[in-house]
Design an enzyme around this catalytic site. Structure first.
Site, short mmCIF file in Angstrom:
data_model
loop_
_atom_site.label_atom_id
_atom_site.label_comp_id
_atom_site.label_asym_id
_atom_site.label_seq_id
_atom_site.Cartn_x
_atom_site.Cartn_y
_atom_site.Cartn_z
N CYS A 88 0.81 -1.21 0.00
CA CYS A 88 0.00 0.00 0.00
C CYS A 88 0.85 1.27 0.00
CB CYS A 88 -0.94 0.01 1.20
SG CYS A 88 -0.07 -0.16 2.75
N SER A 138 8.82 24.23 -4.29
CA SER A 138 9.15 22.85 -4.66
C SER A 138 10.66 22.63 -4.73
CB SER A 138 8.55 22.49 -6.03
OG SER A 138 7.20 22.77 -6.06
N ASP A 189 13.46 11.94 4.06
CA ASP A 189 12.97 11.03 3.04
C ASP A 189 13.04 9.60 3.57
OD1 ASP A 189 12.14 10.15 0.48
OD2 ASP A 189 13.33 11.75 -0.44
N ASP A 202 19.12 15.29 -1.16
CA ASP A 202 18.56 16.64 -1.28
C ASP A 202 19.48 17.71 -0.70
OD1 ASP A 202 16.17 16.33 -2.73
OD2 ASP A 202 15.17 15.49 -0.97
N HIS A 214 13.86 7.18 15.34
CA HIS A 214 12.64 6.63 15.92
C HIS A 214 12.16 5.45 15.08
CE1 HIS A 214 9.15 6.77 18.50
NE2 HIS A 214 8.37 6.66 17.44
CO CO Z 1 15.25 16.48 -4.45
CO CO Z 2 13.52 14.32 -1.49
#
Ligand code: CO
Ligand code: CO
Length: 344
Positions: free
Chosen positions: A16, A46, A65, A88, A137
């Protein structure tokens, strides 16, 4: 590798973990008040990560992420998930400082040793780029997921944004496309061992060194290619003055990705991505055949960097080994045309 279980099989069983598409995200985030004079980059643009200024010379870069297993081996999965989460920070041109684990673990079906291996793999990647793991966690979950919350540092004037590409600059992609298609093929036991290894090798490679070297050049924009695919992240780079022109014949693609795509081992996310880009991208002639690979949802994909062509050729030589020869010029930033992206 422990043969008693296959991590990706548990993902299939739970099944899922559909990712939200770019459209859904915009909708759910709008209306949240996140104003602060110290916030240099928030989520409204963004961008790859948010940036918060703490003094004249320092800003913190934050991102998180986590992903479900894309390979069977827990140690390799840990490395890939960490490389994916750290990316990132590198896309912003920042240095990784600290990280926290985020874990959902299926204690009923998986041995705790598997979790130890996942965290070991992840930690090695954090160390590789000079970061330190500070905690995390874990919750019990029917679906395995692992990732990181990452904090980096950057000089406030040195942020590599994604939507500032200069007209005339070329676009470099540092990793091959196809990891979404190949992860799906792995889950279905369709992929050869050598192609599985090649995909895993690319996914667990940090964007750290290519980001460090990129900072020596006059880079006008940078992002990393992840869940929304090359075109989805390319669209996030668009501003009112520019269009991106992509040469489909130059795209670096993982071995067997096109063959597997023909067998329809295509993740749902990639299909959603194709819909999302429809009105904003035009394909010239045969380039339409690249629509799927250009929309494929990537895990731990490469950096997409805009810089001067002469610099780009030198840069590609310098990162050649680090990127296993995949780093390539794939297009150019042009003045705004009818569409945001043209693939030819
Ligand atoms: Co990115
Ligand atoms: Co990302």
């Amino acid at each position: 590798m422990n043969n008693e279980y296959k991590l990706t099989k548990f993902v299939q069983a739970a099944g899922c973990a559909a990712k939200m598409g770019p459209g859904d995200l915009k909708h759910t985030l709008c209306g949240l008040n996140t104003e602060s004079e110290n916030l240099l980059v928030g989520f409204e643009n963004s961008e790859d990560a948010s940036v918060y200024q703490i003094n004249d010379t320092q800003a913190i870069v934050q991102t998180l992420d986590f992903i479900t297993p894309v390979v069977d081996d827990p140690y390799v999965y840990g490395k890939i998930a960490a490389a994916n989460a750290l990316s990132d920070v590198f896309a912003m041109g920042a240095d990784v400082k600290t990280a926290l684990n985020i874990v959902g673990f299926d204690k009923v079906n998986l041995p705790v040793d598997a979790l130890a291996e996942i965290l070991q793999g992840g930690n090695e990647k954090i160390r590789e780029c000079g970061g330190v793991l500070m905690g995390g966690h874990t919750i019990e979950s029917p679906e395995m997921y692992y990732g990181l919350s990452v904090t980096g540092l950057i000089h406030p004037d040195k942020i590599s944004r994604n939507n500032t590409a200069k007209i005339g600059h070329v676009l470099i992609l540092t990793k091959p496309l196809g990891t979404g298609i190949l992860s799906t093929a792995i889950k279905r036991d369709l992929l050869s061992e050598s192609s599985t290894e090649e995909a895993a090798k690319v996914m667990q490679t940090l964007n750290y060194m290519p980001s460090l070297i990129m900072r020596e050049y006059d880079v006008s924009a940078c992002t990393d290619v992840t869940g929304f695919g090359l075109l989805g992240h390319g669209l996030e780079c668009i501003n009112p003055d520019i269009s991106l022109h992509i040469d489909a014949s130059t795209l670096p693609i993982l071995p067997d990705a096109l063959k597997m795509a023909e067998l329809d081992t295509v993740p749902g996310g990639s299909k959603r991505n194709m819909k999302h880009i429809e009105d904003k991208v035009s394909f010239v002639g045969n380039a339409i055949n690249s629509k799927l690979i250009l929309s494929d949802a990537q895990t731990s994909g490469g950096l997409l960097i805009a810089m001067d062509e002469k610099d780009a050729r030198e840069y590609i030589k310098r990162v050649e080994e680090l990127c296993y020869g995949y780093a390539t010029i794939i297009g150019r930033v042009e003045a705004k045309g009818e569409k945001d992206i043209i693939v030819f």
